[in-house]
Design an enzyme around this catalytic site. Structure first.
Site, PDB file in Angstrom:
ATOM      1  CB  CYS A  30      -7.599  -2.795  -2.824  1.00 50.15           C
ATOM      2  SG  CYS A  30      -8.349  -4.354  -2.333  1.00 50.15           S
ATOM      3  CB  ILE A  31      -3.424  -5.208  -1.852  1.00 56.50           C
ATOM      4  CG1 ILE A  31      -2.911  -3.802  -1.508  1.00 56.50           C
ATOM      5  CG2 ILE A  31      -2.263  -6.193  -1.846  1.00 56.50           C
ATOM      6  CD1 ILE A  31      -2.396  -3.675  -0.103  1.00 56.50           C
TER       7      ILE A  31
END
Length: 494
Positions: A440-441
């Site tokens: 993810c981020i």
């Protein structure tokens, strides 16, 4: 099911991100060269016309072929390791199904369909986003299942990834046979619904607008559009409007423009209100602004709303139903206040301006109070729904926005991404123990086959910021904003 829809929504982010600029180019092109869409009296030659025509074609290159983008985006996004083979498999499925279900092939297999205009129309519209998403899902599923398949020695050449496209083709044939019988039934049912609500005046127009938006993800909105906008059953709201007709003439027995007018306040102003609510409630505001604001500008200028709609419809389908209902409500309102406008392309500012010069246009300036009302209502409804029910819209997907905030100060011990990836992989029990890798981020997200082989201490010694274990086989390694570099190195090792 909701988790799978959210994963599909995430997969669509990449192709959706390419659409807003194309919509804006088309809007500017139509503004410069209205003659391209047949506006009466508009120039059809000259330098400005050529510039506008060029912009329209540049934008239309992707908008008109949006389904192809979705095929590839879904196939790659849903595959285990984002390998390009999955994109090829998705494309194979798309070409197979759209060819087998094309009108020419279908009428050859079942000649009786050629005599049924509704069924013929159904297969004329088979190249839609719904089929594209199905093709992408088939391609990714076949890739995930057969990418490591081992065949007998005499077929060894086709083992592994080389057999994925073959299996995908076979599966697509079976799905095409099913759709051969199912698709015209669903399409015909929607045409019947459209015919049933024609005599319901403003309420019927509202029901149509609601169903039009609701069916966007499936591509079946074409069934209703052909009932109301074109002369499929003798109606033709759009075709009569742009022909310069008025109510009471040339067979127009309804209030001309009533099946188009309600889209203008929603697309031009309502989408902006909804976009602002998403930005205000986003935890990762940069991500939200990057997607929904550009999409809202695109919707205002030329009425291309797909970049906005596909940005959240699969992440949060209940909110999309509310969104569709608001279209229905405003369509009823526009009917009774007497606002009439039409579109040749879609309900954006460009079409509003040019359609206002046609005889059927009425109360054009009502777009100002209607637009303000749509902006406020969409904003309040979206803001309330998102915050009250913690809905997953762009910038709030899953836990990723929380990760971005919580892990924003996370740092690696050094920038030797290869060494860090190798150490983390060792702590996970080696590449044989890794079932899937994603990020993810700020975090690596890993599924392992045997959780007992994971050594958290060894992973932390790699220099990462932390380790979390949501379940026995799910591992999250907190990296920080440089997570993509570590993920890429680990993917090579896998």
């Amino acid at each position: 099911m909701m988790k799978k829809l959210q994963k599909l929504g995430k997969a669509l982010m990449l192709p959706v991100a390419a659409l807003p600029i194309c919509g804006i180019l088309m809007g500017l092109g139509y503004a410069i060269a209205p003659g391209v869409m047949g506006v009466p009296g508009a120039a059809t030659s000259g330098a400005l016309y050529n510039i506008g025509f060029l912009l329209i074609k540049a934008g239309g290159a992707l908008i008109d072929n949006m389904a192809w983008l979705f095929v590839i985006g879904v196939a790659v996004g849903l595959s285990d390791d984002r390998d390009g083979t999955s994109a090829l498999a998705g494309l194979v499925s798309w070409l197979m199904m759209t060819n087998l279900l094309s009108t020419g092939v279908v009428t050859t297999l079942m000649p009786a369909i050629a005599d049924d205009p509704v069924k013929t129309l159904a297969f004329d519209k088979i190249q839609n986003v719904f089929i594209a998403i199905i093709a992408g899902i088939i391609g990714s599923a076949c890739y995930n299942r057969f990418k490591s398949a081992k065949l007998p020695d005499w077929l060894a050449f086709f083992s592994g990834k080389r057999c994925v496209a073959i299996v995908t083709g076979l599966v697509s044939i079976v799905v095409s046979v099913v759709l051969l019988f199912v698709w015209p039934i669903i399409f015909g049912a929607l045409v019947s619904v459209g015919e049933a609500i024609i005599g319901m005046d403003g309420i019927g127009a509202g029901i149509y607008a609601f169903l039009n938006r609701l069916l966007i993800p499936t591509g079946l909105h074409h069934a209703l559009n052909n009932v109301f906008w074109f002369d499929t059953i003798g109606l033709g709201d759009l075709s009569h409007y742009w022909a310069g007709d008025v109510t009471g003439q040339n067979g127009v027995t309804w209030s001309l423009g009533m099946y188009m007018s309600g889209f203008f306040p929603c697309m031009m102003f309502g989408v902006f209100g909804a976009a602002l609510a998403m930005i205000k409630t986003a935890k990762n505001k940069k991500a939200a602004i990057g997607l929904v604001l550009s999409a809202a500008i695109c919707a205002f200028i030329c009425g291309v709303t797909e970049p906005f709609e596909f940005g959240f419809m699969f992440l949060c389908f209940p909110l999309y139903i509310v969104y569709a209902a608001l279209y229905g409500i405003f369509t009823v309102i526009t009917y009774y206040v007497g606002f009439r406008a039409g579109f040749c392309f879609s309900a954006g500012a460009t079409d509003l301006v040019f359609s206002s010069f046609l005889p059927a246009a009425n109360n054009t300036l009502m777009i100002i109070p209607l637009g303000i009302a749509a902006f406020v209502v969409f904003y309040l409804v979206f803001y309330f729904a998102i915050t009250k029910f913690n809905l997953k819209t762009p910038g709030r997907e899953d836990e990723e926005a929380d990760f971005a905030e919580a892990d924003k100060n996370a740092t690696l011990a050094n920038n030797d991404f290869t060494a860090i990836a190798a150490a983390v992989l060792e702590g996970l029990g080696g590449k044989e123990n890794v079932a899937s890798l994603d990020n993810c981020i700020t975090r690596l997200r890993i599924e392992v086959k045997d959780g007992t082989q994971v050594n958290e201490k060894k992973i932390k010694e790699a220099g990462v910021a932390g380790v979390m274990r949501p379940s026995q086989t799910a591992i999250q390694v907190i990296i920080g904003t440089k997570v993509q570099f570590v993920a890429d190195e680990m993917a090579k090792m896998l």
